[in-house]
Scaffold this motif. Structure first.
Motif, short mmCIF file in Angstrom:
data_model
loop_
_atom_site.label_atom_id
_atom_site.label_comp_id
_atom_site.label_asym_id
_atom_site.label_seq_id
_atom_site.Cartn_x
_atom_site.Cartn_y
_atom_site.Cartn_z
N ALA A 15 -15.20 -2.28 12.37
CA ALA A 15 -14.04 -2.37 12.58
C ALA A 15 -14.01 -2.73 11.04
N GLU A 16 -14.86 -2.72 10.86
CA GLU A 16 -15.04 -3.42 8.96
C GLU A 16 -15.42 -2.06 8.27
N ARG A 17 -15.59 -1.00 8.41
CA ARG A 17 -15.75 0.48 8.06
C ARG A 17 -14.86 1.04 7.87
N ARG A 18 -14.01 0.95 9.20
CA ARG A 18 -12.54 1.55 9.41
C ARG A 18 -11.81 0.41 8.05
N SER A 19 -11.07 -0.30 8.56
CA SER A 19 -10.80 -1.63 6.90
C SER A 19 -11.06 -0.28 5.72
N ARG A 20 -11.84 -0.69 5.26
CA ARG A 20 -12.84 -0.28 3.53
C ARG A 20 -11.82 1.55 4.43
N MET A 21 -12.20 2.63 5.07
CA MET A 21 -11.80 3.86 4.83
C MET A 21 -10.87 4.41 4.75
N ILE A 22 -9.80 3.16 5.03
CA ILE A 22 -8.65 2.79 5.05
C ILE A 22 -7.86 2.40 3.39
N LYS A 23 -8.94 1.45 2.97
CA LYS A 23 -8.03 1.13 1.24
C LYS A 23 -9.08 1.95 0.75
N TYR A 24 -9.98 2.64 1.11
CA TYR A 24 -10.31 3.79 -0.11
C TYR A 24 -9.32 5.09 0.52
N THR A 25 -9.24 5.30 1.45
CA THR A 25 -8.21 6.51 1.58
C THR A 25 -6.62 6.28 0.61
N ALA A 50 -2.31 9.45 -16.02
CA ALA A 50 -3.59 10.12 -16.60
C ALA A 50 -3.94 9.02 -16.34
N ALA A 51 -4.12 7.15 -16.73
CA ALA A 51 -4.65 6.78 -16.50
C ALA A 51 -4.89 6.31 -15.08
N GLY A 52 -4.03 6.74 -14.11
CA GLY A 52 -4.17 6.60 -13.00
C GLY A 52 -5.78 7.39 -12.78
N ALA A 53 -5.12 8.49 -12.94
CA ALA A 53 -6.16 9.35 -12.16
C ALA A 53 -7.33 9.24 -12.55
N ILE A 54 -7.79 8.27 -13.51
CA ILE A 54 -8.69 8.17 -13.92
C ILE A 54 -9.87 6.63 -13.48
N PHE A 55 -8.60 6.07 -13.74
CA PHE A 55 -9.21 4.89 -13.13
C PHE A 55 -9.15 4.45 -11.45
N LEU A 56 -7.83 5.44 -11.08
CA LEU A 56 -8.38 4.20 -9.48
C LEU A 56 -9.59 4.84 -9.01
N PRO A 57 -10.10 6.42 -9.44
CA PRO A 57 -11.86 6.10 -8.17
C PRO A 57 -12.59 4.50 -8.17
N TYR A 58 -12.36 4.42 -9.84
CA TYR A 58 -13.42 2.95 -9.35
C TYR A 58 -12.74 1.59 -8.93
N ILE A 59 -11.45 1.37 -9.48
CA ILE A 59 -10.37 0.25 -8.28
C ILE A 59 -10.88 0.85 -6.74
N ALA A 60 -11.04 2.61 -6.19
CA ALA A 60 -10.94 2.52 -4.74
C ALA A 60 -11.87 2.34 -4.67
N VAL A 61 -13.10 2.19 -4.96
CA VAL A 61 -14.46 1.90 -4.52
C VAL A 61 -14.89 0.37 -5.07
N VAL A 62 -14.11 -0.59 -5.59
CA VAL A 62 -13.96 -1.82 -5.71
C VAL A 62 -13.14 -2.75 -4.98
N LEU A 63 -12.17 -2.27 -4.71
CA LEU A 63 -11.53 -2.50 -2.98
C LEU A 63 -12.16 -2.45 -1.25
N ALA A 64 -12.18 -1.09 -2.21
CA ALA A 64 -13.44 -0.72 -0.31
C ALA A 64 -14.76 -1.67 -0.12
N ASN A 65 -15.10 -2.01 -0.83
CA ASN A 65 -15.99 -2.72 -1.41
C ASN A 65 -15.94 -4.51 -0.91
N VAL A 66 -14.67 -4.95 -1.39
CA VAL A 66 -14.63 -5.78 -1.09
C VAL A 66 -14.70 -6.78 -0.02
N GLY A 67 -14.87 -8.12 0.85
CA GLY A 67 -15.45 -8.67 1.99
C GLY A 67 -13.69 -8.60 2.15
#
Length: 119
Positions: A15-25, A50-67
């Motif tokens: 369930a936790e993995r599914r939640s993180r995958m949804i946030k990342y997607t 352009a800023a969204g395209a550059i910084f969103l991968p970092y933000i996506a990983v951080v959001l996905a890994n937050v408990g």
């Protein structure tokens, strides 16, 4: 509707993995939209996309890994450890008393000489 739990256990790993995958997607889908929008916009909107395209991968990983916010750091267990003090040593025990213990000589030569008498 969220299923009620009778324990305070954290969500299952699946369930936790599914939640993180949804946030990342979701975050990466927004990035794809930013890249696609860069083809059609001009001016400062181009910089925003352009800023969204550059910084969103970092933000996506951080959001996905937050408990998850409802996850507790410790798991509550029923009962608890009770520290007990050992019983008082009032009665006789099977352990030998100090007077009954064999006498051990000191390892120093002076102590051996004193015990055997003056030579």
């Amino acid at each position: 509707m969220k299923q009620q739990s009778i324990t305070s256990l954290p969500p299952s790993p699946e369930a936790e993995r599914r939640s993180r995958m949804i946030k990342y997607t979701i975050a990466m889908s927004i990035r794809v939209l930013c890249i696609f929008a860069m083809l059609f916009v001009q001016g400062w909107w181009l910089a925003v996309c352009a800023a969204g395209a550059i910084f969103l991968p970092y933000i996506a990983v951080v959001l996905a890994n937050v408990g998850s916010p409802n996850r507790q750091s410790t798991v509550l267990r029923p009962g608890g450890l009770v520290l007990r003090t050992p019983p008082a040593n009032d009665g006789p025990t099977d352990a030998p008393h100090q007077a009954d213990a064999p006498r051990q000589a000191d390892a120093t030569p002076e102590a051996d000489r004193d015990e055997r008498g003056a030579a």
